[in-house]
Design a protein around this motif. Structure first.
Motif, PDB file in Angstrom:
ATOM      1  N   ALA A  41       0.851  -1.193   0.000  1.00  0.00           N
ATOM      2  CA  ALA A  41       0.000   0.000   0.000  1.00  0.00           C
ATOM      3  C   ALA A  41       0.884   1.239   0.000  1.00  0.00           C
ATOM      4  N   PRO A  42       0.361   2.367  -0.485  1.00  0.00           N
ATOM      5  CA  PRO A  42       1.150   3.609  -0.442  1.00  0.00           C
ATOM      6  C   PRO A  42       1.752   3.884   0.940  1.00  0.00           C
ATOM      7  N   ARG A  43       0.991   3.618   2.005  1.00  0.00           N
ATOM      8  CA  ARG A  43       1.534   3.911   3.335  1.00  0.00           C
ATOM      9  C   ARG A  43       2.757   3.052   3.631  1.00  0.00           C
ATOM     10  N   HIS A  44       2.853   1.876   3.027  1.00  0.00           N
ATOM     11  CA  HIS A  44       4.060   1.055   3.196  1.00  0.00           C
ATOM     12  C   HIS A  44       5.237   1.649   2.417  1.00  0.00           C
ATOM     13  N   LEU A  45       4.971   2.043   1.173  1.00  0.00           N
ATOM     14  CA  LEU A  45       6.062   2.602   0.361  1.00  0.00           C
ATOM     15  C   LEU A  45       6.543   3.942   0.924  1.00  0.00           C
ATOM     16  N   LEU A  46       5.641   4.682   1.546  1.00  0.00           N
ATOM     17  CA  LEU A  46       6.034   5.986   2.098  1.00  0.00           C
ATOM     18  C   LEU A  46       6.934   5.844   3.321  1.00  0.00           C
ATOM     19  N   PHE A  61      12.956  -4.172 -11.254  1.00  0.00           N
ATOM     20  CA  PHE A  61      13.110  -2.715 -11.359  1.00  0.00           C
ATOM     21  C   PHE A  61      11.849  -2.023 -11.883  1.00  0.00           C
ATOM     22  N   VAL A  62      10.880  -2.806 -12.341  1.00  0.00           N
ATOM     23  CA  VAL A  62       9.703  -2.192 -12.976  1.00  0.00           C
ATOM     24  C   VAL A  62       8.874  -1.397 -11.966  1.00  0.00           C
ATOM     25  N   GLY A  63       9.005  -1.726 -10.670  1.00  0.00           N
ATOM     26  CA  GLY A  63       8.205  -1.050  -9.637  1.00  0.00           C
ATOM     27  C   GLY A  63       8.770   0.301  -9.221  1.00  0.00           C
ATOM     28  N   PHE A  64       9.931   0.662  -9.773  1.00  0.00           N
ATOM     29  CA  PHE A  64      10.515   1.968  -9.442  1.00  0.00           C
ATOM     30  C   PHE A  64       9.535   3.087  -9.787  1.00  0.00           C
ATOM     31  N   ASP A  65       8.852   2.946 -10.916  1.00  0.00           N
ATOM     32  CA  ASP A  65       7.934   4.003 -11.361  1.00  0.00           C
ATOM     33  C   ASP A  65       6.816   4.227 -10.341  1.00  0.00           C
ATOM     34  N   ARG A  66       6.244   3.127  -9.861  1.00  0.00           N
ATOM     35  CA  ARG A  66       5.140   3.273  -8.891  1.00  0.00           C
ATOM     36  C   ARG A  66       5.654   3.884  -7.588  1.00  0.00           C
ATOM     37  N   LEU A  67       6.857   3.484  -7.214  1.00  0.00           N
ATOM     38  CA  LEU A  67       7.445   4.034  -5.991  1.00  0.00           C
ATOM     39  C   LEU A  67       7.581   5.553  -6.123  1.00  0.00           C
ATOM     40  N   VAL A  68       8.136   6.004  -7.240  1.00  0.00           N
ATOM     41  CA  VAL A  68       8.324   7.446  -7.438  1.00  0.00           C
ATOM     42  C   VAL A  68       6.966   8.144  -7.492  1.00  0.00           C
ATOM     43  N   ARG A  69       6.023   7.534  -8.200  1.00  0.00           N
ATOM     44  CA  ARG A  69       4.700   8.155  -8.356  1.00  0.00           C
ATOM     45  C   ARG A  69       4.049   8.409  -7.004  1.00  0.00           C
ATOM     46  N   CYS A  71       5.652   8.615  -4.097  1.00  0.00           N
ATOM     47  CA  CYS A  71       6.466   9.450  -3.203  1.00  0.00           C
ATOM     48  C   CYS A  71       6.470  10.933  -3.579  1.00  0.00           C
ATOM     49  N   VAL A  72       6.334  11.225  -4.858  1.00  0.00           N
ATOM     50  CA  VAL A  72       6.426  12.626  -5.281  1.00  0.00           C
ATOM     51  C   VAL A  72       5.334  13.460  -4.601  1.00  0.00           C
ATOM     52  N   GLY A  73       5.770  14.505  -3.933  1.00  0.00           N
ATOM     53  CA  GLY A  73       4.838  15.398  -3.242  1.00  0.00           C
ATOM     54  C   GLY A  73       4.488  14.964  -1.829  1.00  0.00           C
ATOM     55  N   ARG A  74       4.901  13.721  -1.449  1.00  0.00           N
ATOM     56  CA  ARG A  74       4.490  13.196  -0.136  1.00  0.00           C
ATOM     57  C   ARG A  74       5.648  12.674   0.702  1.00  0.00           C
ATOM     58  N   HIS A  75       6.819  12.514   0.111  1.00  0.00           N
ATOM     59  CA  HIS A  75       7.947  11.879   0.800  1.00  0.00           C
ATOM     60  C   HIS A  75       9.133  12.824   0.632  1.00  0.00           C
ATOM     61  N   VAL A  76       9.975  12.938   1.656  1.00  0.00           N
ATOM     62  CA  VAL A  76      11.068  13.906   1.564  1.00  0.00           C
ATOM     63  C   VAL A  76      12.274  13.361   0.814  1.00  0.00           C
ATOM     64  N   GLY A  77      12.432  12.039   0.806  1.00  0.00           N
ATOM     65  CA  GLY A  77      13.588  11.540   0.080  1.00  0.00           C
ATOM     66  C   GLY A  77      13.903  10.097   0.377  1.00  0.00           C
ATOM     67  N   MET A  78      14.774   9.558  -0.458  1.00  0.00           N
ATOM     68  CA  MET A  78      15.075   8.140  -0.387  1.00  0.00           C
ATOM     69  C   MET A  78      16.450   7.920  -1.008  1.00  0.00           C
ATOM     70  N   HIS A  79      17.126   6.881  -0.547  1.00  0.00           N
ATOM     71  CA  HIS A  79      18.438   6.534  -1.096  1.00  0.00           C
ATOM     72  C   HIS A  79      18.319   5.158  -1.741  1.00  0.00           C
ATOM     73  N   CYS A  80      18.637   5.067  -3.033  1.00  0.00           N
ATOM     74  CA  CYS A  80      18.555   3.793  -3.755  1.00  0.00           C
ATOM     75  C   CYS A  80      19.963   3.329  -4.136  1.00  0.00           C
ATOM     76  N   PHE A  81      20.206   2.046  -3.964  1.00  0.00           N
ATOM     77  CA  PHE A  81      21.512   1.459  -4.270  1.00  0.00           C
ATOM     78  C   PHE A  81      21.354   0.390  -5.346  1.00  0.00           C
ATOM     79  N   GLY A  82      22.384   0.270  -6.194  1.00  0.00           N
ATOM     80  CA  GLY A  82      22.326  -0.761  -7.216  1.00  0.00           C
ATOM     81  C   GLY A  82      23.705  -1.081  -7.755  1.00  0.00           C
TER      82      GLY A  82
END
Ligand code: ZN
Ligand code: ZN
Length: 348
Positions: A41-46, A61-69, A71-82
């Motif tokens: 759920a969004p509350r989990h990703l946030l 990696f396909v879920g990156f788009d949903r994660l960004v969608r 988080c934008v406007g609702r989350h202050v930031g995130m660090h991704c490693f690869g």
């Protein structure tokens, strides 16, 4: 003490790989792999503050788009490693959309992407809604011993594996718990106080028994000081309990070097999440596809001394036959004679 991690696969064993780790008693979570994450759920990703991507095949990696969608406007930031090339791929993914309005959000979302190579060198860049996700290079760094994240209570380490493309496996390692018996402390004539944090740290650092710390506290308004040796505390009033360890291993071909790297990373894991894509009878196909069989996964888990093993990333060709994959893994894990062979040595 209960471990602070609550780990669960994002999807069922036939779905896209992914592990969600809730950090208990905080508002945070860690996410390993960014495949299809619709069950979150969004509350989990946030809650996610750090995401770790094994490699960028679509199912990871396909879920990156949903994660960004979300988080934008609702989350202050995130660090991704690869793995190597990851920062460019993040840039390309973000560049596929138009961001002309996101600077209007009152909450700026800043995404830091870091890639690590096989020498431990890291390259990073920042992408922020404040600047329409334009790439802003950050200083290069180094991740000694594969440590990507090192916080007060835990760390995340990686190993670079071969999947005919570099693929990262991860371990999440909780710090050792240093427990204090207050009644035994009192029997030594000592009270708790801020000095204990320093003493615990000295014990965690493995300093000698002869080292003296000054215990101090206030008693009826009076400051009291008492010297005590680390040895006395260590043997009489303090107990060190190893922290929990979780390992996540996916998309890896079975050969001696990979098995050795995984065993080093995941040694003693309390929970090992490991791919078991094919049955051993399809071993040649597994080799071609650069994946583990259930038997190989069991052998690796055995070599790691993992306490609890969860297989995932089952091939859809075994739909309705997952019990066979699990049974094969369990047999190899428990060293069933029928599954012992030369390949056992490779995993040792
Ligand atoms: Zn995969
Ligand atoms: Zn893959």
């Amino acid at each position: 003490m209960r471990p602070r991690f609550d780990a669960r696969l994002v999807n069922g064993p036939f779905g896209d790989p992914g592990l969600y780790v809730d950090l208990r008693h905080t508002s945070r979570a860690l996410l390993f792999d960014l495949g299809d994450n619709a069950p979150l759920a969004p509350r989990h990703l946030l809650r996610v503050t750090h995401a770790f991507v094994s490699h960028t095949h679509m199912d990871h990696f396909v879920g990156f788009d949903r994660l960004v969608r979300i988080c934008v406007g609702r989350h202050v930031g995130m660090h991704c490693f690869g793995p190597p090339g990851f920062v460019d791929q993040i840039e390309h993914k973000l560049a596929a959309y138009t961001w002309n309005l996101v600077h209007n959000y009152t909450t700026e979302f800043a995404l830091i992407a870091t890639e690590i190579d096989d020498t431990g060198r890291t390259r990073s860049a920042c992408f922020s809604t404040a600047r329409a996700f334009a790439r802003e290079p950050l200083a290069d760094g180094h991740a000694p011993n594969g440590v990507l994240l090192d916080e007060a209570g835990f760390r995340v380490r990686c190993a670079l594996l071969d999947h005919r493309t570099p693929c990262l496996a991860f371990s999440l390692e909780e710090s050792t718990h240093v427990n204090v018996w207050k009644n035994r402390l009192a029997a030594l004539g000592l009270r708790t106080g801020p000095w204990l944090a320093q003493a615990k740290q000295a014990i965690l650092e493995g300093r000698g028994d002869d080292e003296i710390v000054i215990a101090h506290w206030r008693e009826q308004g009076e400051a009291v000081e008492r010297p005590v040796s680390l040895g006395e505390l260590r043997h009489e009033a303090i107990r060190c309990v190893p922290g929990a360890k979780i390992a996540y291993v996916t998309d890896v071909v079975f050969h001696a070097d990979n098995a050795r790297r995984i065993a080093e990373l995941a040694r003693g894991a309390d929970q090992l999440f490991i791919e078991a894509v094919f049955l051993d009878s399809d071993g040649a196909h597994a080799q071609r596809k650069q994946h583990l069989t259930a038997r190989q996964a069991g052998q690796i888990a055995r070599a790691c001394g993992a306490k609890d093993v969860t297989p995932f990333h089952f091939s859809p060709r075994y739909t309705g036959r997952e019990a066979e994959l699990i049974a094969e893994l369990q047999a190899a894990l428990h060293g069933d004679a029928a599954f012992r062979s030369g390949t056992d040595d490779a995993a040792a």
